[in-house]
Design a protein around this motif. Structure first.
Motif, PDB file in Angstrom:
ATOM      1  N   ALA A   1      17.201 -27.336  -3.171  1.00 58.17           N
ATOM      2  CA  ALA A   1      16.525 -28.591  -2.832  1.00 58.17           C
ATOM      3  C   ALA A   1      16.405 -28.767  -1.324  1.00 58.17           C
ATOM      4  O   ALA A   1      17.324 -28.466  -0.568  1.00 58.17           O
ATOM      5  CB  ALA A   1      17.284 -29.774  -3.431  1.00 58.17           C
ATOM      6  N   ALA A   2      15.249 -29.258  -0.898  1.00 58.85           N
ATOM      7  CA  ALA A   2      15.003 -29.511   0.531  1.00 58.85           C
ATOM      8  C   ALA A   2      15.474 -30.895   0.947  1.00 58.85           C
ATOM      9  O   ALA A   2      15.492 -31.212   2.139  1.00 58.85           O
ATOM     10  CB  ALA A   2      13.519 -29.353   0.839  1.00 58.85           C
ATOM     11  N   GLY A   3      15.846 -31.726  -0.015  1.00 64.52           N
ATOM     12  CA  GLY A   3      16.281 -33.089   0.259  1.00 64.52           C
ATOM     13  C   GLY A   3      16.453 -33.822  -1.051  1.00 64.52           C
ATOM     14  O   GLY A   3      16.432 -33.227  -2.125  1.00 64.52           O
ATOM     15  N   SER A   4      16.636 -35.138  -0.954  1.00 65.47           N
ATOM     16  CA  SER A   4      16.834 -35.921  -2.173  1.00 65.47           C
ATOM     17  C   SER A   4      15.618 -35.799  -3.093  1.00 65.47           C
ATOM     18  O   SER A   4      14.502 -35.582  -2.635  1.00 65.47           O
ATOM     19  CB  SER A   4      17.106 -37.380  -1.822  1.00 65.47           C
ATOM     20  OG  SER A   4      16.001 -37.954  -1.179  1.00 65.47           O
ATOM     21  N   ASP A   5      15.864 -35.929  -4.394  1.00 62.17           N
ATOM     22  CA  ASP A   5      14.813 -35.673  -5.370  1.00 62.17           C
ATOM     23  C   ASP A   5      15.112 -36.484  -6.630  1.00 62.17           C
ATOM     24  O   ASP A   5      16.134 -36.270  -7.285  1.00 62.17           O
ATOM     25  CB  ASP A   5      14.783 -34.175  -5.676  1.00 62.17           C
ATOM     26  CG  ASP A   5      13.678 -33.762  -6.609  1.00 62.17           C
ATOM     27  OD1 ASP A   5      13.441 -34.449  -7.618  1.00 62.17           O
ATOM     28  OD2 ASP A   5      13.060 -32.713  -6.347  1.00 62.17           O
ATOM     29  N   ARG A   6      14.231 -37.392  -6.990  1.00 63.89           N
ATOM     30  CA  ARG A   6      14.450 -38.254  -8.151  1.00 63.89           C
ATOM     31  C   ARG A   6      14.440 -37.463  -9.465  1.00 63.89           C
ATOM     32  O   ARG A   6      15.126 -37.828 -10.417  1.00 63.89           O
ATOM     33  CB  ARG A   6      13.405 -39.373  -8.204  1.00 63.89           C
ATOM     34  CG  ARG A   6      13.532 -40.373  -7.079  1.00 63.89           C
ATOM     35  CD  ARG A   6      14.872 -41.071  -7.060  1.00 63.89           C
ATOM     36  NE  ARG A   6      14.900 -42.151  -8.042  1.00 63.89           N
ATOM     37  CZ  ARG A   6      16.001 -42.760  -8.461  1.00 63.89           C
ATOM     38  NH1 ARG A   6      17.181 -42.397  -8.002  1.00 63.89           N
ATOM     39  NH2 ARG A   6      15.941 -43.718  -9.341  1.00 63.89           N
ATOM     40  N   GLU A   7      13.676 -36.372  -9.525  1.00 61.59           N
ATOM     41  CA  GLU A   7      13.694 -35.548 -10.737  1.00 61.59           C
ATOM     42  C   GLU A   7      15.072 -34.908 -10.923  1.00 61.59           C
ATOM     43  O   GLU A   7      15.578 -34.826 -12.038  1.00 61.59           O
ATOM     44  CB  GLU A   7      12.597 -34.486 -10.696  1.00 61.59           C
ATOM     45  CG  GLU A   7      11.199 -35.050 -10.771  1.00 61.59           C
ATOM     46  CD  GLU A   7      10.910 -35.836 -12.042  1.00 61.59           C
ATOM     47  OE1 GLU A   7      11.421 -35.464 -13.130  1.00 61.59           O
ATOM     48  OE2 GLU A   7      10.177 -36.835 -11.951  1.00 61.59           O
TER      49      GLU A   7
ATOM     50  N   ALA B   1      25.279 -35.553   0.224  1.00 59.90           N
ATOM     51  CA  ALA B   1      25.199 -36.051  -1.155  1.00 59.90           C
ATOM     52  C   ALA B   1      24.900 -34.918  -2.133  1.00 59.90           C
ATOM     53  O   ALA B   1      25.528 -34.820  -3.195  1.00 59.90           O
ATOM     54  CB  ALA B   1      24.142 -37.146  -1.264  1.00 59.90           C
ATOM     55  N   ILE B   2      23.961 -34.057  -1.780  1.00 56.89           N
ATOM     56  CA  ILE B   2      23.627 -32.936  -2.676  1.00 56.89           C
ATOM     57  C   ILE B   2      24.785 -31.953  -2.746  1.00 56.89           C
ATOM     58  O   ILE B   2      25.114 -31.448  -3.826  1.00 56.89           O
ATOM     59  CB  ILE B   2      22.316 -32.247  -2.237  1.00 56.89           C
ATOM     60  CG1 ILE B   2      21.144 -33.229  -2.378  1.00 56.89           C
ATOM     61  CG2 ILE B   2      22.058 -30.994  -3.073  1.00 56.89           C
ATOM     62  CD1 ILE B   2      19.824 -32.707  -1.835  1.00 56.89           C
ATOM     63  N   ALA B   3      25.449 -31.689  -1.622  1.00 49.31           N
ATOM     64  CA  ALA B   3      26.607 -30.797  -1.628  1.00 49.31           C
ATOM     65  C   ALA B   3      27.700 -31.345  -2.547  1.00 49.31           C
ATOM     66  O   ALA B   3      28.319 -30.596  -3.309  1.00 49.31           O
ATOM     67  CB  ALA B   3      27.136 -30.609  -0.209  1.00 49.31           C
ATOM     68  N   LEU B   4      27.920 -32.663  -2.506  1.00 45.10           N
ATOM     69  CA  LEU B   4      28.932 -33.259  -3.373  1.00 45.10           C
ATOM     70  C   LEU B   4      28.507 -33.208  -4.838  1.00 45.10           C
ATOM     71  O   LEU B   4      29.345 -32.978  -5.719  1.00 45.10           O
ATOM     72  CB  LEU B   4      29.220 -34.704  -2.935  1.00 45.10           C
ATOM     73  CG  LEU B   4      30.357 -35.407  -3.667  1.00 45.10           C
ATOM     74  CD1 LEU B   4      31.655 -34.597  -3.626  1.00 45.10           C
ATOM     75  CD2 LEU B   4      30.573 -36.794  -3.082  1.00 45.10           C
ATOM     76  N   CYS B   5      27.234 -33.371  -5.119  1.00 38.99           N
ATOM     77  CA  CYS B   5      26.742 -33.210  -6.502  1.00 38.99           C
ATOM     78  C   CYS B   5      27.070 -31.816  -7.022  1.00 38.99           C
ATOM     79  O   CYS B   5      27.562 -31.660  -8.151  1.00 38.99           O
ATOM     80  CB  CYS B   5      25.230 -33.430  -6.566  1.00 38.99           C
ATOM     81  SG  CYS B   5      24.682 -35.140  -6.402  1.00 38.99           S
ATOM     82  N   ILE B   6      26.816 -30.812  -6.205  1.00 32.41           N
ATOM     83  CA  ILE B   6      27.072 -29.423  -6.607  1.00 32.41           C
ATOM     84  C   ILE B   6      28.559 -29.213  -6.868  1.00 32.41           C
ATOM     85  O   ILE B   6      28.953 -28.661  -7.912  1.00 32.41           O
ATOM     86  CB  ILE B   6      26.544 -28.439  -5.546  1.00 32.41           C
ATOM     87  CG1 ILE B   6      25.018 -28.507  -5.473  1.00 32.41           C
ATOM     88  CG2 ILE B   6      27.021 -27.014  -5.836  1.00 32.41           C
ATOM     89  CD1 ILE B   6      24.420 -27.813  -4.255  1.00 32.41           C
ATOM     90  N   ALA B   7      29.403 -29.636  -5.927  1.00 33.67           N
ATOM     91  CA  ALA B   7      30.848 -29.455  -6.096  1.00 33.67           C
ATOM     92  C   ALA B   7      31.355 -30.220  -7.318  1.00 33.67           C
ATOM     93  O   ALA B   7      32.185 -29.703  -8.082  1.00 33.67           O
ATOM     94  CB  ALA B   7      31.579 -29.908  -4.833  1.00 33.67           C
TER      95      ALA B   7
ATOM     96  N   SER C   1      20.741 -38.653  -2.977  1.00 34.90           N
ATOM     97  CA  SER C   1      20.574 -39.280  -1.664  1.00 34.90           C
ATOM     98  C   SER C   1      21.719 -40.201  -1.292  1.00 34.90           C
ATOM     99  O   SER C   1      21.813 -40.635  -0.147  1.00 34.90           O
ATOM    100  CB  SER C   1      19.247 -40.053  -1.592  1.00 34.90           C
ATOM    101  OG  SER C   1      19.245 -41.104  -2.512  1.00 34.90           O
ATOM    102  N   SER C   2      22.610 -40.489  -2.215  1.00 35.52           N
ATOM    103  CA  SER C   2      23.700 -41.426  -1.960  1.00 35.52           C
ATOM    104  C   SER C   2      25.055 -40.764  -2.197  1.00 35.52           C
ATOM    105  O   SER C   2      25.341 -40.313  -3.311  1.00 35.52           O
ATOM    106  CB  SER C   2      23.558 -42.643  -2.887  1.00 35.52           C
ATOM    107  OG  SER C   2      24.739 -43.410  -2.891  1.00 35.52           O
ATOM    108  N   ILE C   3      25.879 -40.724  -1.171  1.00 37.33           N
ATOM    109  CA  ILE C   3      27.227 -40.178  -1.331  1.00 37.33           C
ATOM    110  C   ILE C   3      28.008 -41.026  -2.329  1.00 37.33           C
ATOM    111  O   ILE C   3      28.759 -40.500  -3.154  1.00 37.33           O
ATOM    112  CB  ILE C   3      27.950 -40.085   0.025  1.00 37.33           C
ATOM    113  CG1 ILE C   3      27.263 -39.042   0.908  1.00 37.33           C
ATOM    114  CG2 ILE C   3      29.425 -39.740  -0.154  1.00 37.33           C
ATOM    115  CD1 ILE C   3      27.759 -38.996   2.329  1.00 37.33           C
ATOM    116  N   ASP C   4      27.824 -42.345  -2.296  1.00 43.54           N
ATOM    117  CA  ASP C   4      28.511 -43.214  -3.256  1.00 43.54           C
ATOM    118  C   ASP C   4      28.161 -42.849  -4.692  1.00 43.54           C
ATOM    119  O   ASP C   4      29.039 -42.791  -5.557  1.00 43.54           O
ATOM    120  CB  ASP C   4      28.161 -44.678  -3.004  1.00 43.54           C
ATOM    121  CG  ASP C   4      28.805 -45.225  -1.736  1.00 43.54           C
ATOM    122  OD1 ASP C   4      29.786 -44.631  -1.266  1.00 43.54           O
ATOM    123  OD2 ASP C   4      28.315 -46.239  -1.224  1.00 43.54           O
ATOM    124  N   ALA C   5      26.881 -42.621  -4.965  1.00 39.78           N
ATOM    125  CA  ALA C   5      26.468 -42.247  -6.321  1.00 39.78           C
ATOM    126  C   ALA C   5      27.013 -40.867  -6.679  1.00 39.78           C
ATOM    127  O   ALA C   5      27.474 -40.646  -7.806  1.00 39.78           O
ATOM    128  CB  ALA C   5      24.947 -42.271  -6.439  1.00 39.78           C
TER     129      ALA C   5
END
Length: 135
Positions: free
Chosen positions: A13-19, A118-124, A68-72
């Motif tokens: 991903a290049a950035g946040s993505d709603r899909e 945020a994306i890095a935390l999603c992956i981990a 896009s949100s670290i909290d989420a």
């Protein structure tokens, strides 16, 4: 979509993505229920077609912005795991953030690298969920 396929998409991903946010919801919080689908054209609310399409009893809710949100993204970290984030300046322009999730008993650490924290935390967090499923 498998968790491994979702992780691969997040790493690219290049950035946040709603899909991707919707795919994360369906992969982690859905269980055996019907998949969540977009309810509005602005990609803010989702619905499940529990009954028939458009039925008034179908649930509708807003979708967390996991990418896009670290909290989420923190909400994805499994219970019993701690987490940490590192933001890199320019060592690797395509992977500017690193996240780790770890647990002490049993000892386990997983990582995620991505363009945003945020994306890095999603992956981990997704990898930590996989670890919990295999034990």
């Amino acid at each position: 979509m498998t968790i491994d396929e979702l992780i691969e998409r997040l790493e690219k991903a290049a950035g946040s993505d709603r899909e991707l946010d919707l795919d994360i919801l369906n992969a982690t919080l859905n269980g055996d229920a019907p998949d969540w689908k977009w309810h509005d054209r602005w990609r803010e609310t989702v619905t499940q077609e529990i009954y028939e399409p458009g039925a008034s009893g179908n649930p509708v809710c807003s979708l967390d912005a996991f990418t896009s949100s670290i909290d989420a993204a923190m909400a994805l970290v499994p219970e019993g795991f701690d987490y940490g984030l590192t933001h890199r300046k320019a060592t690797n322009p395509t992977m500017k953030a690193n996240a780790q999730c770890w647990t002490k008993a049993p000892a386990s650490t997983v990582w995620g690298d991505a363009v945003t924290p945020a994306i890095a935390l999603c992956i981990a967090a997704l990898r930590a969920r996989q670890t919990g499923e295999t034990e």
